[in-house]
Motif scaffolding. Structure first.
Motif, PDB file in Angstrom:
ATOM      1  N   ASP A  92     -46.219 -23.265 -12.839  1.00  0.00           N
ATOM      2  CA  ASP A  92     -46.780 -23.690 -13.620  1.00  0.00           C
ATOM      3  C   ASP A  92     -47.007 -23.883 -15.086  1.00  0.00           C
ATOM      4  OD1 ASP A  92     -49.296 -22.591 -13.964  1.00  0.00           O
ATOM      5  OD2 ASP A  92     -50.144 -23.548 -12.717  1.00  0.00           O
ATOM      6  N   HIS A  93     -46.595 -22.308 -15.512  1.00  0.00           N
ATOM      7  CA  HIS A  93     -46.347 -21.800 -16.982  1.00  0.00           C
ATOM      8  C   HIS A  93     -45.508 -20.938 -16.721  1.00  0.00           C
ATOM      9  CE1 HIS A  93     -48.808 -19.161 -14.276  1.00  0.00           C
ATOM     10  NE2 HIS A  93     -48.375 -18.193 -15.934  1.00  0.00           N
ATOM     11  N   GLU A  94     -45.006 -20.722 -18.696  1.00  0.00           N
ATOM     12  CA  GLU A  94     -43.273 -20.083 -18.934  1.00  0.00           C
ATOM     13  C   GLU A  94     -44.029 -18.104 -18.805  1.00  0.00           C
ATOM     14  OE1 GLU A  94     -39.882 -20.110 -18.511  1.00  0.00           O
ATOM     15  OE2 GLU A  94     -40.849 -22.371 -17.290  1.00  0.00           O
ATOM     16  N   LEU A  95     -43.289 -18.074 -18.461  1.00  0.00           N
ATOM     17  CA  LEU A  95     -43.013 -16.604 -19.443  1.00  0.00           C
ATOM     18  C   LEU A  95     -42.544 -15.887 -20.355  1.00  0.00           C
ATOM     19  CD1 LEU A  95     -44.445 -12.794 -18.831  1.00  0.00           C
ATOM     20  CD2 LEU A  95     -42.066 -12.604 -17.521  1.00  0.00           C
ATOM     21  N   GLU A  96     -42.853 -15.686 -22.196  1.00  0.00           N
ATOM     22  CA  GLU A  96     -41.944 -14.958 -22.896  1.00  0.00           C
ATOM     23  C   GLU A  96     -41.724 -14.291 -23.583  1.00  0.00           C
ATOM     24  OE1 GLU A  96     -41.238 -16.994 -27.590  1.00  0.00           O
ATOM     25  OE2 GLU A  96     -42.531 -17.890 -26.298  1.00  0.00           O
ATOM     26  N   LEU A  97     -40.717 -13.517 -23.390  1.00  0.00           N
ATOM     27  CA  LEU A  97     -40.396 -12.105 -23.608  1.00  0.00           C
ATOM     28  C   LEU A  97     -39.387 -11.697 -25.368  1.00  0.00           C
ATOM     29  CD1 LEU A  97     -39.493 -10.668 -19.903  1.00  0.00           C
ATOM     30  CD2 LEU A  97     -41.804 -10.791 -21.220  1.00  0.00           C
ATOM     31  N   ILE A  98     -39.811 -11.184 -25.666  1.00  0.00           N
ATOM     32  CA  ILE A  98     -39.603 -11.681 -27.244  1.00  0.00           C
ATOM     33  C   ILE A  98     -39.080 -10.700 -28.211  1.00  0.00           C
ATOM     34  CG2 ILE A  98     -41.003 -12.937 -27.875  1.00  0.00           C
ATOM     35  CD1 ILE A  98     -42.746 -10.876 -29.685  1.00  0.00           C
ATOM     36  N   SER A  99     -38.206  -9.292 -27.587  1.00  0.00           N
ATOM     37  CA  SER A  99     -37.346  -7.998 -27.377  1.00  0.00           C
ATOM     38  C   SER A  99     -37.663  -7.617 -26.341  1.00  0.00           C
ATOM     39  CB  SER A  99     -38.735  -7.715 -28.686  1.00  0.00           C
ATOM     40  OG  SER A  99     -39.656  -6.706 -27.814  1.00  0.00           O
ATOM     41  N   GLN A 100     -36.319  -6.645 -26.625  1.00  0.00           N
ATOM     42  CA  GLN A 100     -35.794  -5.359 -25.979  1.00  0.00           C
ATOM     43  C   GLN A 100     -37.328  -4.771 -25.014  1.00  0.00           C
ATOM     44  OE1 GLN A 100     -33.146  -3.078 -27.224  1.00  0.00           O
ATOM     45  NE2 GLN A 100     -31.507  -4.540 -26.337  1.00  0.00           N
ATOM     46  N   GLU A 102     -40.411  -5.799 -24.765  1.00  0.00           N
ATOM     47  CA  GLU A 102     -41.455  -6.177 -24.096  1.00  0.00           C
ATOM     48  C   GLU A 102     -41.058  -6.714 -22.721  1.00  0.00           C
ATOM     49  OE1 GLU A 102     -44.402  -9.276 -27.065  1.00  0.00           O
ATOM     50  OE2 GLU A 102     -42.854  -9.497 -25.502  1.00  0.00           O
ATOM     51  N   ALA A 103     -39.056  -6.566 -23.377  1.00  0.00           N
ATOM     52  CA  ALA A 103     -38.514  -6.635 -21.603  1.00  0.00           C
ATOM     53  C   ALA A 103     -39.143  -5.032 -20.682  1.00  0.00           C
ATOM     54  CB  ALA A 103     -36.782  -6.869 -21.741  1.00  0.00           C
ATOM     55  N   LEU A 104     -38.893  -3.871 -21.702  1.00  0.00           N
ATOM     56  CA  LEU A 104     -39.381  -2.741 -20.622  1.00  0.00           C
ATOM     57  C   LEU A 104     -40.165  -2.670 -20.317  1.00  0.00           C
ATOM     58  CD1 LEU A 104     -37.071   0.110 -23.634  1.00  0.00           C
ATOM     59  CD2 LEU A 104     -36.666  -0.898 -20.975  1.00  0.00           C
ATOM     60  N   GLY A 105     -41.441  -3.135 -21.349  1.00  0.00           N
ATOM     61  CA  GLY A 105     -42.428  -3.575 -20.753  1.00  0.00           C
ATOM     62  C   GLY A 105     -42.443  -4.447 -19.063  1.00  0.00           C
ATOM     63  N   ALA A 106     -42.409  -5.147 -19.354  1.00  0.00           N
ATOM     64  CA  ALA A 106     -41.986  -6.237 -17.900  1.00  0.00           C
ATOM     65  C   ALA A 106     -41.174  -5.469 -16.728  1.00  0.00           C
ATOM     66  CB  ALA A 106     -41.178  -6.860 -18.133  1.00  0.00           C
ATOM     67  N   GLY A 171     -44.916  -6.216 -23.141  1.00  0.00           N
ATOM     68  CA  GLY A 171     -44.105  -6.898 -21.921  1.00  0.00           C
ATOM     69  C   GLY A 171     -45.295  -6.914 -20.882  1.00  0.00           C
ATOM     70  N   ALA A 172     -45.401  -5.762 -20.653  1.00  0.00           N
ATOM     71  CA  ALA A 172     -46.474  -5.221 -19.332  1.00  0.00           C
ATOM     72  C   ALA A 172     -47.626  -6.046 -18.855  1.00  0.00           C
ATOM     73  CB  ALA A 172     -46.297  -3.494 -19.233  1.00  0.00           C
ATOM     74  N   LYS A 173     -48.301  -6.496 -20.640  1.00  0.00           N
ATOM     75  CA  LYS A 173     -48.960  -6.943 -20.183  1.00  0.00           C
ATOM     76  C   LYS A 173     -49.382  -8.625 -19.652  1.00  0.00           C
ATOM     77  CE  LYS A 173     -53.078  -4.472 -23.334  1.00  0.00           C
ATOM     78  NZ  LYS A 173     -53.457  -4.309 -23.841  1.00  0.00           N
ATOM     79  N   LYS A 174     -48.224  -9.148 -20.916  1.00  0.00           N
ATOM     80  CA  LYS A 174     -47.152 -10.229 -20.220  1.00  0.00           C
ATOM     81  C   LYS A 174     -46.774 -10.806 -18.703  1.00  0.00           C
ATOM     82  CE  LYS A 174     -45.580 -11.642 -25.284  1.00  0.00           C
ATOM     83  NZ  LYS A 174     -44.550 -11.950 -25.970  1.00  0.00           N
ATOM     84  N   LEU A 175     -46.609  -9.507 -17.976  1.00  0.00           N
ATOM     85  CA  LEU A 175     -45.741 -10.019 -17.317  1.00  0.00           C
ATOM     86  C   LEU A 175     -46.937  -9.485 -16.000  1.00  0.00           C
ATOM     87  CD1 LEU A 175     -43.264 -11.203 -15.526  1.00  0.00           C
ATOM     88  CD2 LEU A 175     -43.086  -8.717 -14.848  1.00  0.00           C
ATOM     89  N   TYR A 176     -48.553  -9.252 -16.280  1.00  0.00           N
ATOM     90  CA  TYR A 176     -49.058  -8.433 -15.931  1.00  0.00           C
ATOM     91  C   TYR A 176     -50.068 -10.178 -15.007  1.00  0.00           C
ATOM     92  CZ  TYR A 176     -49.827  -3.836 -13.103  1.00  0.00           C
ATOM     93  OH  TYR A 176     -48.910  -2.980 -12.351  1.00  0.00           O
ATOM     94  N   THR A 177     -50.114 -10.990 -16.403  1.00  0.00           N
ATOM     95  CA  THR A 177     -51.232 -12.101 -17.078  1.00  0.00           C
ATOM     96  C   THR A 177     -50.004 -12.855 -16.074  1.00  0.00           C
ATOM     97  OG1 THR A 177     -51.757 -10.905 -19.066  1.00  0.00           O
ATOM     98  CG2 THR A 177     -51.894 -13.048 -18.650  1.00  0.00           C
ATOM     99  N   PHE A 178     -49.072 -13.050 -16.050  1.00  0.00           N
ATOM    100  CA  PHE A 178     -48.176 -13.767 -15.484  1.00  0.00           C
ATOM    101  C   PHE A 178     -48.934 -13.343 -14.112  1.00  0.00           C
ATOM    102  CE2 PHE A 178     -45.463 -15.691 -13.285  1.00  0.00           C
ATOM    103  CZ  PHE A 178     -44.577 -17.031 -14.230  1.00  0.00           C
ATOM    104  N   LEU A 179     -48.449 -13.029 -13.439  1.00  0.00           N
ATOM    105  CA  LEU A 179     -49.140 -12.544 -12.038  1.00  0.00           C
ATOM    106  C   LEU A 179     -49.899 -12.897 -12.164  1.00  0.00           C
ATOM    107  CD1 LEU A 179     -47.026 -11.006  -9.201  1.00  0.00           C
ATOM    108  CD2 LEU A 179     -48.640  -9.000 -10.146  1.00  0.00           C
TER     109      LEU A 179
END
Length: 183
Positions: A92-100, A102-106, A171-179
């Motif tokens: 019900d929410h999106e994940l936004e990665l704004i750079s390479q 951040e993508a490496l962190g995810a 990026g890692a924090k964004k994906l963890y938070t999403f999860l």
């Protein structure tokens, strides 16, 4: 300090929260149930559904170095969903990665979960109630798990300059938070 060490140090609380969310301690005392497993698969499915294509698109310049074609996990976890008779859904929410970076962190989060997933698959395959369960996602690299992790860590450690550590961490924090918020 390498970026992989920086990430490990600065995402430890997120990692612990994920282990708590998924009742990971129950895996090793053999009280983890099929319902617990379904929860972990469904949540990881949503994470991959909302992140994998974005990560791979951002990291296309690293395709060779990171062996991206060998790292696709969404089709594997979809097989697990099907075998567990779980419905596909969306978050019900999106994940936004704004750079390479951040993508490496995810990707660090996903590759780390694969490393842990290999241990989980071995443990659960010896647990009552898991006969006939296929561990497509958690066993995705089979005997190559350590080599794939090593390749990932060595690549990011060589490629990421210290000035970009915080962006990778973001990026890692964004994906963890999403999860942690998707389950």
């Amino acid at each position: 300090m390498t970026v992989s060490e920086y990430l490990k140090q600065n995402t430890a609380s997120y990692h612990d929260a994920a282990e708590k969310l998924f009742n990971s301690a129950k895996i090793f005392n053999k009280t983890f149930t099929l319902e617990d497993y379904k929860k972990i698969i469904h949540t990881n499915y949503l994470m991959l559904l909302h992140s994998e294509d974005k990560i791979f698109e951002e990291l296309k310049d690293y395709s060779e170095k990171l062996k991206l074609s060998d790292r696709k996990k969404l089709p594997l976890i979809e097989k697990d969903l099907k075998s567990l008779l779980l419905e596909k859904s969306v978050a019900d929410h999106e994940l936004e990665l704004i750079s390479q970076h951040e993508a490496l962190g995810a990707m660090y989060v996903i590759e780390g979960s694969t490393l842990g997933g290999n241990v989980i698959a071995k443990q659960l395959s010896k647990t009552e109630g898991f006969d006939g369960v296929t561990f497509n996602f958690f066993g995705c690299y089979h005997e190559n798990t350590a080599a794939m992790w090593k390749n990932f860590k060595e690549t990011i450690d060589a490629e990421v300059h210290e000035k970009k550590y915080d962006e990778v961490l973001s990026g890692a924090k964004k994906l963890y938070t999403f999860l942690l918020n998707v389950s």
